[in-house]
Design an enzyme around this catalytic site. Structure first.
Site, short mmCIF file in Angstrom:
data_model
loop_
_atom_site.label_atom_id
_atom_site.label_comp_id
_atom_site.label_asym_id
_atom_site.label_seq_id
_atom_site.Cartn_x
_atom_site.Cartn_y
_atom_site.Cartn_z
N ASP A 92 0.72 -1.28 -0.09
CA ASP A 92 0.01 -0.53 0.01
C ASP A 92 0.99 1.84 -0.58
O ASP A 92 1.68 1.15 0.47
CB ASP A 92 -0.69 0.15 1.70
CG ASP A 92 -1.76 1.21 1.29
OD1 ASP A 92 -2.51 1.88 0.54
OD2 ASP A 92 -1.48 2.44 2.41
N TYR A 127 -0.04 5.38 -0.08
CA TYR A 127 -0.58 6.40 1.23
C TYR A 127 -0.80 5.96 2.57
O TYR A 127 -1.59 5.04 3.00
CB TYR A 127 -1.98 6.77 0.63
CG TYR A 127 -2.09 7.73 -0.55
CD1 TYR A 127 -1.44 8.92 -1.01
CD2 TYR A 127 -2.80 6.44 -1.64
CE1 TYR A 127 -1.12 9.52 -2.55
CE2 TYR A 127 -3.00 7.53 -3.18
CZ TYR A 127 -1.69 8.52 -3.26
OH TYR A 127 -2.07 9.15 -4.02
N THR A 146 1.39 4.23 3.81
CA THR A 146 2.24 3.33 4.97
C THR A 146 3.55 3.28 3.77
O THR A 146 5.05 2.92 4.78
CB THR A 146 1.73 1.83 3.82
OG1 THR A 146 0.21 1.52 3.92
CG2 THR A 146 2.99 0.98 4.04
N ARG A 170 -8.03 13.27 5.41
CA ARG A 170 -7.73 11.55 5.65
C ARG A 170 -8.60 11.30 5.43
O ARG A 170 -8.88 9.78 4.44
CB ARG A 170 -6.28 11.89 5.57
CG ARG A 170 -6.27 9.80 5.99
CD ARG A 170 -5.38 9.79 4.14
NE ARG A 170 -4.80 8.50 4.95
CZ ARG A 170 -4.97 7.36 3.58
NH1 ARG A 170 -5.46 7.72 2.48
NH2 ARG A 170 -4.66 6.13 3.89
N SER A 190 -2.32 0.22 -5.06
CA SER A 190 -2.77 1.54 -4.33
C SER A 190 -4.10 1.96 -4.50
O SER A 190 -4.73 1.72 -6.22
CB SER A 190 -2.16 2.72 -4.31
OG SER A 190 -2.67 4.28 -4.26
N ASN A 191 -5.12 3.16 -4.22
CA ASN A 191 -6.37 3.35 -4.27
C ASN A 191 -5.62 4.69 -5.32
O ASN A 191 -6.54 5.23 -5.95
CB ASN A 191 -6.79 4.01 -3.47
CG ASN A 191 -7.52 2.85 -2.52
OD1 ASN A 191 -8.38 2.22 -3.32
ND2 ASN A 191 -8.42 3.28 -1.42
N LYS A 208 -10.03 -0.30 -2.19
CA LYS A 208 -10.23 -0.84 -1.36
C LYS A 208 -11.17 -0.80 -0.29
O LYS A 208 -11.67 0.80 -0.35
CB LYS A 208 -8.73 -1.01 -0.69
CG LYS A 208 -7.86 -1.07 -1.46
CD LYS A 208 -6.16 -1.38 -1.06
CE LYS A 208 -5.45 -1.54 -1.83
NZ LYS A 208 -3.06 -0.53 -1.27
N SER A 219 0.19 -2.48 4.45
CA SER A 219 -0.26 -1.92 4.77
C SER A 219 0.15 -1.42 6.77
O SER A 219 0.20 -2.57 7.24
CB SER A 219 -2.00 -2.22 4.20
OG SER A 219 -2.59 -1.36 4.15
N ASN A 247 -2.98 -0.22 7.03
CA ASN A 247 -4.07 1.08 6.96
C ASN A 247 -5.04 -0.71 7.56
O ASN A 247 -4.87 -1.52 6.43
CB ASN A 247 -5.15 0.95 5.84
CG ASN A 247 -4.17 2.41 5.28
OD1 ASN A 247 -4.27 3.58 6.45
ND2 ASN A 247 -3.53 2.95 3.87
N PHE A 279 -8.14 -1.26 7.38
CA PHE A 279 -9.26 -2.00 6.26
C PHE A 279 -9.09 -2.51 5.50
O PHE A 279 -9.14 -3.38 4.85
CB PHE A 279 -10.00 -0.27 6.46
CG PHE A 279 -9.48 0.20 5.73
CD1 PHE A 279 -9.37 0.19 3.33
CD2 PHE A 279 -8.70 1.20 5.39
CE1 PHE A 279 -9.25 1.28 2.82
CE2 PHE A 279 -8.38 2.37 4.75
CZ PHE A 279 -8.17 2.34 3.37
N ASP A 280 -7.11 -2.56 5.40
CA ASP A 280 -7.03 -2.87 3.67
C ASP A 280 -6.40 -4.54 4.16
O ASP A 280 -6.66 -5.43 3.23
CB ASP A 280 -5.78 -1.78 3.44
CG ASP A 280 -4.66 -2.09 1.83
OD1 ASP A 280 -5.60 -2.92 0.93
OD2 ASP A 280 -3.70 -2.11 2.13
#
Length: 223
Positions: free
Chosen positions: A8, A10, A12, A39, A116-117, A149, A173, A175, A177-178
């Site tokens: 990931d 952003y 990370t 964010r 990435s998104n 994601k 990651s 994140n 959620f990821d």
């Protein structure tokens, strides 16, 4: 054994709080709060879009989240200043531990992908500016399948693009959620917990590995 890593970007590898310095010149001592809210809203908008199947690219989510945060905190930002902040999202800095850790993982024979998104062109610019683009075999963006994601389709798309199997790939990651999204389709996961203030969601799935930095991850996969 060499393996595939899906990194990931952003939060990370790239420090999204890098905009805080610029924000400080616009909103003063509210900069940290503003950056955090921005964010959070950016991600919320991507989640909503994914659920609604109403895709717009991540740069639109970022811009709309900026507009909302400015209004919610009653901290007006001019159109010129807003564009400067959005442009800065293409040149945010890497965390200090990232360049060396990526290079050492690559030198050890691992296959590294950016995942990435973000839009492909934005990610190319971001990683080049941060000096880490050369570490990656390729960039895999959710834009290629028009969702975000943690939609399971995103992680399956990554495996198709990279030619990796779920159990032969490690999603890295910061994140939760990821990581939960990757876990849902059987990927191995490594959480980069950059602060003790960060907590993982109390679900029935946990990351396979947890590290405080990318340097710790690199050391673990170099032993």
């Amino acid at each position: 054994m060499p393996q595939t890593f899906a990194f990931d970007i952003y939060g990370t590898l790239i420090d999204t709080a890098g905009v805080t310095r610029s924000l400080a010149t616009m909103v003063g001592d509210q900069a940290t709060l503003f950056s955090s809210r921005w964010r959070d809203k950016q991600l919320e908008y991507s989640f909503r879009r994914g659920l609604m199947r109403d895709y717009v690219d991540f740069s639109v989510c970022t811009r709309q989240a900026l507009e909302f945060t400015s209004a919610q905190l009653n901290l007006p930002i001019s159109d010129t200043a807003a564009q400067a902040l959005l442009d800065e999202y293409r040149r945010l800095p890497a965390f200090v531990d990232v360049p060396t850790a990526l290079q050492q993982l690559k030198s050890a024979g691992h296959r590294l992908y950016a995942f990435s998104n973000g839009l492909p062109d934005d990610l190319e610019a971001l990683l080049e500016t941060a000096g880490i683009r050369h570490a990656f075999v390729d960039i895999v963006s959710v834009h290629e399948i028009r969702t975000f994601k943690p939609d399971p389709a995103v992680y399956r798309h990554f495996l198709t693009r990279s030619g990796a199997t779920a159990d032969g790939c490690c999603l890295v990651s910061s994140n939760p959620f990821d990581l939960l999204g990757g876990k849902a389709i059987g990927m191995r996961t490594a959480w980069i917990r950059r602060s003790d203030a960060n907590h993982f969601d109390p679900w029935d799935r946990r990351p396979d590995l947890t590290f405080a930095s990318l340097s710790e991850l690199q050391q673990a996969f170099s032993e």
